[in-house]
Motif scaffolding. Structure first.
Motif, PDB file in Angstrom:
ATOM      1  N   ILE A   1      39.780  33.025  37.756  1.00 47.88           N
ATOM      2  CA  ILE A   1      39.458  33.810  36.649  1.00 47.88           C
ATOM      3  C   ILE A   1      38.358  34.857  36.894  1.00 47.88           C
ATOM      4  CG2 ILE A   1      38.213  33.340  34.359  1.00 47.88           C
ATOM      5  CD1 ILE A   1      40.952  32.149  34.690  1.00 47.88           C
ATOM      6  N   ILE A   2      38.491  36.056  36.438  1.00 50.46           N
ATOM      7  CA  ILE A   2      37.623  37.109  36.513  1.00 50.46           C
ATOM      8  C   ILE A   2      37.082  37.651  35.274  1.00 50.46           C
ATOM      9  CG2 ILE A   2      37.395  39.571  37.747  1.00 50.46           C
ATOM     10  CD1 ILE A   2      38.089  37.489  39.822  1.00 50.46           C
ATOM     11  N   GLN A   3      35.863  37.724  35.094  1.00 48.96           N
ATOM     12  CA  GLN A   3      35.407  38.234  33.814  1.00 48.96           C
ATOM     13  C   GLN A   3      35.221  39.548  33.699  1.00 48.96           C
ATOM     14  OE1 GLN A   3      31.736  36.108  32.835  1.00 48.96           O
ATOM     15  NE2 GLN A   3      32.509  34.157  33.655  1.00 48.96           N
ATOM     16  N   THR A   4      35.657  39.960  32.563  1.00 49.72           N
ATOM     17  CA  THR A   4      35.372  41.638  32.409  1.00 49.72           C
ATOM     18  C   THR A   4      34.752  41.911  30.943  1.00 49.72           C
ATOM     19  OG1 THR A   4      36.705  43.831  32.207  1.00 49.72           O
ATOM     20  CG2 THR A   4      37.864  41.779  31.612  1.00 49.72           C
ATOM     21  N   PHE A   5      33.863  43.215  30.831  1.00 48.29           N
ATOM     22  CA  PHE A   5      33.352  43.152  29.617  1.00 48.29           C
ATOM     23  C   PHE A   5      34.192  44.264  28.830  1.00 48.29           C
ATOM     24  CE2 PHE A   5      29.486  42.059  32.157  1.00 48.29           C
ATOM     25  CZ  PHE A   5      29.017  41.101  31.102  1.00 48.29           C
ATOM     26  N   GLU A   6      35.303  45.008  29.883  1.00 49.55           N
ATOM     27  CA  GLU A   6      36.081  45.980  29.007  1.00 49.55           C
ATOM     28  C   GLU A   6      37.440  45.463  29.132  1.00 49.55           C
ATOM     29  OE1 GLU A   6      35.390  49.361  30.969  1.00 49.55           O
ATOM     30  OE2 GLU A   6      33.221  49.630  30.767  1.00 49.55           O
ATOM     31  N   GLY A   7      38.399  46.197  28.856  1.00 51.89           N
ATOM     32  CA  GLY A   7      39.802  45.463  29.119  1.00 51.89           C
ATOM     33  C   GLY A   7      40.393  45.523  30.417  1.00 51.89           C
ATOM     34  N   THR A   8      39.801  46.380  31.177  1.00 55.08           N
ATOM     35  CA  THR A   8      40.268  46.176  32.474  1.00 55.08           C
ATOM     36  C   THR A   8      39.063  46.094  33.628  1.00 55.08           C
ATOM     37  OG1 THR A   8      40.036  48.587  32.798  1.00 55.08           O
ATOM     38  CG2 THR A   8      42.113  47.824  32.153  1.00 55.08           C
ATOM     39  N   ARG A   9      39.630  45.740  34.628  1.00 57.88           N
ATOM     40  CA  ARG A   9      38.601  45.607  35.862  1.00 57.88           C
ATOM     41  C   ARG A   9      39.095  45.671  37.462  1.00 57.88           C
ATOM     42  NH1 ARG A   9      33.752  40.948  36.794  1.00 57.88           N
ATOM     43  NH2 ARG A   9      33.078  41.951  38.477  1.00 57.88           N
ATOM     44  N   LEU A  10      38.454  46.441  38.085  1.00 57.88           N
ATOM     45  CA  LEU A  10      38.783  46.554  39.625  1.00 57.88           C
ATOM     46  C   LEU A  10      38.342  45.642  40.202  1.00 57.88           C
ATOM     47  CD1 LEU A  10      40.373  48.653  41.549  1.00 57.88           C
ATOM     48  CD2 LEU A  10      38.248  49.577  41.803  1.00 57.88           C
ATOM     49  N   ILE A  11      39.419  45.003  41.046  1.00 56.00           N
ATOM     50  CA  ILE A  11      38.554  43.811  41.726  1.00 56.00           C
ATOM     51  C   ILE A  11      39.120  44.019  43.190  1.00 56.00           C
ATOM     52  CG2 ILE A  11      38.709  42.206  40.139  1.00 56.00           C
ATOM     53  CD1 ILE A  11      41.211  40.760  41.523  1.00 56.00           C
ATOM     54  N   GLY A  12      38.530  43.387  44.182  1.00 57.63           N
ATOM     55  CA  GLY A  12      38.949  43.337  45.593  1.00 57.63           C
ATOM     56  C   GLY A  12      39.216  42.095  46.204  1.00 57.63           C
ATOM     57  N   CYS A  13      40.280  41.771  46.857  1.00 55.79           N
ATOM     58  CA  CYS A  13      40.769  40.711  47.405  1.00 55.79           C
ATOM     59  C   CYS A  13      40.927  40.771  49.144  1.00 55.79           C
ATOM     60  CB  CYS A  13      42.191  40.261  47.101  1.00 55.79           C
ATOM     61  SG  CYS A  13      42.723  38.656  47.720  1.00 55.79           S
ATOM     62  N   LYS A  14      40.013  39.773  49.763  1.00 52.17           N
ATOM     63  CA  LYS A  14      39.942  40.037  51.083  1.00 52.17           C
ATOM     64  C   LYS A  14      40.984  38.808  51.405  1.00 52.17           C
ATOM     65  CE  LYS A  14      36.914  39.060  54.946  1.00 52.17           C
ATOM     66  NZ  LYS A  14      35.559  38.564  55.455  1.00 52.17           N
ATOM     67  N   CYS A  15      42.126  39.389  51.603  1.00 57.92           N
ATOM     68  CA  CYS A  15      43.482  38.462  51.719  1.00 57.92           C
ATOM     69  C   CYS A  15      43.345  37.428  53.056  1.00 57.92           C
ATOM     70  CB  CYS A  15      44.606  39.333  51.828  1.00 57.92           C
ATOM     71  SG  CYS A  15      45.033  40.338  50.407  1.00 57.92           S
ATOM     72  N   GLU A  16      42.910  37.818  54.103  1.00 54.87           N
ATOM     73  CA  GLU A  16      42.757  36.886  55.284  1.00 54.87           C
ATOM     74  C   GLU A  16      41.112  36.536  55.483  1.00 54.87           C
ATOM     75  OE1 GLU A  16      45.081  38.628  58.222  1.00 54.87           O
ATOM     76  OE2 GLU A  16      46.921  38.975  57.123  1.00 54.87           O
ATOM     77  N   GLU A  17      40.947  35.581  56.000  1.00 49.37           N
ATOM     78  CA  GLU A  17      39.599  35.196  56.408  1.00 49.37           C
ATOM     79  C   GLU A  17      38.899  36.119  57.601  1.00 49.37           C
ATOM     80  OE1 GLU A  17      36.361  32.688  56.194  1.00 49.37           O
ATOM     81  OE2 GLU A  17      38.306  32.350  55.277  1.00 49.37           O
ATOM     82  N   GLU A  18      39.781  36.576  58.716  1.00 49.99           N
ATOM     83  CA  GLU A  18      39.356  37.236  59.488  1.00 49.99           C
ATOM     84  C   GLU A  18      39.438  38.929  59.163  1.00 49.99           C
ATOM     85  OE1 GLU A  18      37.203  36.017  61.991  1.00 49.99           O
ATOM     86  OE2 GLU A  18      37.517  34.036  61.112  1.00 49.99           O
ATOM     87  N   SER A  19      40.027  39.292  58.012  1.00 50.89           N
ATOM     88  CA  SER A  19      40.212  40.673  57.550  1.00 50.89           C
ATOM     89  C   SER A  19      39.187  41.335  57.632  1.00 50.89           C
ATOM     90  CB  SER A  19      41.117  40.810  56.627  1.00 50.89           C
ATOM     91  OG  SER A  19      41.370  41.850  56.295  1.00 50.89           O
ATOM     92  N   THR A  20      39.258  42.622  58.001  1.00 43.84           N
ATOM     93  CA  THR A  20      38.129  43.608  57.814  1.00 43.84           C
ATOM     94  C   THR A  20      38.398  44.639  56.727  1.00 43.84           C
ATOM     95  OG1 THR A  20      38.980  45.096  59.571  1.00 43.84           O
ATOM     96  CG2 THR A  20      37.343  43.602  60.095  1.00 43.84           C
ATOM     97  N   THR A  21      39.613  44.396  55.966  1.00 43.42           N
ATOM     98  CA  THR A  21      39.865  45.332  55.041  1.00 43.42           C
ATOM     99  C   THR A  21      40.030  44.488  53.456  1.00 43.42           C
ATOM    100  OG1 THR A  21      42.466  44.979  55.044  1.00 43.42           O
ATOM    101  CG2 THR A  21      41.215  46.815  56.321  1.00 43.42           C
ATOM    102  N   ILE A  22      39.806  45.326  52.496  1.00 45.41           N
ATOM    103  CA  ILE A  22      39.970  44.771  51.274  1.00 45.41           C
ATOM    104  C   ILE A  22      41.029  45.345  50.431  1.00 45.41           C
ATOM    105  CG2 ILE A  22      38.659  44.445  49.089  1.00 45.41           C
ATOM    106  CD1 ILE A  22      36.163  44.440  50.795  1.00 45.41           C
ATOM    107  N   LYS A  23      41.926  44.513  49.656  1.00 41.72           N
ATOM    108  CA  LYS A  23      42.895  45.212  48.754  1.00 41.72           C
ATOM    109  C   LYS A  23      42.435  45.175  47.390  1.00 41.72           C
ATOM    110  CE  LYS A  23      46.320  44.186  51.850  1.00 41.72           C
ATOM    111  NZ  LYS A  23      46.719  44.994  53.078  1.00 41.72           N
ATOM    112  N   TYR A  24      42.610  46.369  46.812  1.00 42.42           N
ATOM    113  CA  TYR A  24      42.038  46.415  45.620  1.00 42.42           C
ATOM    114  C   TYR A  24      43.157  46.543  44.410  1.00 42.42           C
ATOM    115  CZ  TYR A  24      37.551  47.437  47.415  1.00 42.42           C
ATOM    116  OH  TYR A  24      36.407  47.644  48.201  1.00 42.42           O
ATOM    117  N   MET A  25      42.876  46.196  43.452  1.00 46.17           N
ATOM    118  CA  MET A  25      43.744  46.256  42.373  1.00 46.17           C
ATOM    119  C   MET A  25      43.152  45.988  40.864  1.00 46.17           C
ATOM    120  SD  MET A  25      45.434  42.299  42.380  1.00 46.17           S
ATOM    121  CE  MET A  25      44.522  40.847  42.942  1.00 46.17           C
ATOM    122  N   TRP A  26      43.761  46.606  39.759  1.00 50.74           N
ATOM    123  CA  TRP A  26      43.340  46.727  38.508  1.00 50.74           C
ATOM    124  C   TRP A  26      43.999  45.343  37.805  1.00 50.74           C
ATOM    125  CZ3 TRP A  26      39.734  49.636  36.603  1.00 50.74           C
ATOM    126  CH2 TRP A  26      39.271  50.739  37.070  1.00 50.74           C
TER     127      TRP A  26
END
Length: 139
Positions: A84-109
């Motif tokens: 669950i991700i809370q948002t004050f507007e209709g949409t929100r941009l979030i980042g997911c660190k898919c793997e524990e040791e990953s140095t990159t973040i995958k963003y999605m709306w």
């Protein structure tokens, strides 16, 4: 420069001290010897206004992260039980660190009440956020 300022300010300070219960201690410090119960140093909340004041009141009330911006630990993340991700507007941009040791973040709306799956397989769902300012505005 400070000696010049000190000599120009001292007569005014001495005149004020002779008329009231103020005692002068060095060039710019005042010590109040009157009723000590009347003297109070303002706290941070007394100086805060607007959004800053509302956030400080919310934190004082126990809402640790009013805008939900701290990093969250992913839960089960299934389609039936999404994160669950809370948002004050209709949409929100979030980042997911898919793997524990990953140095990159995958963003999605995320859009309200529409679960969405990340590339790593975890599901997320945006819900309306708690309007903390309505709870603390009366204080």
């Amino acid at each position: 420069m400070s000696a010049l300022m000190r000599s120009s300010v001292q007569p005014v300070v001495k005149a004020l001290a002779s008329r009231s219960n103020v005692s002068v201690n060095t060039c710019r410090h005042f010590l109040w010897y009157g009723n000590k119960k009347e003297v109070r140093f303002p706290k941070d909340i007394d100086h805060a206004t607007g959004e800053e004041r509302l956030v400080r009141l919310a934190i004082a009330k126990g809402i640790k992260d009013p805008f939900d911006i701290q990093e969250q630990v992913r839960g089960p993340g299934t389609k039936e039980n999404p994160n669950i991700i809370q948002t004050f507007e209709g949409t929100r941009l979030i980042g997911c660190k898919c793997e524990e040791e990953s140095t990159t973040i995958k963003y999605m709306w995320l859009h309200l009440d529409e679960p969405k799956r990340c590339e790593c397989g975890f599901w997320f769902k945006a819900v309306p956020a708690r309007k903390f300012w309505e709870e603390v505005a009366g204080q």
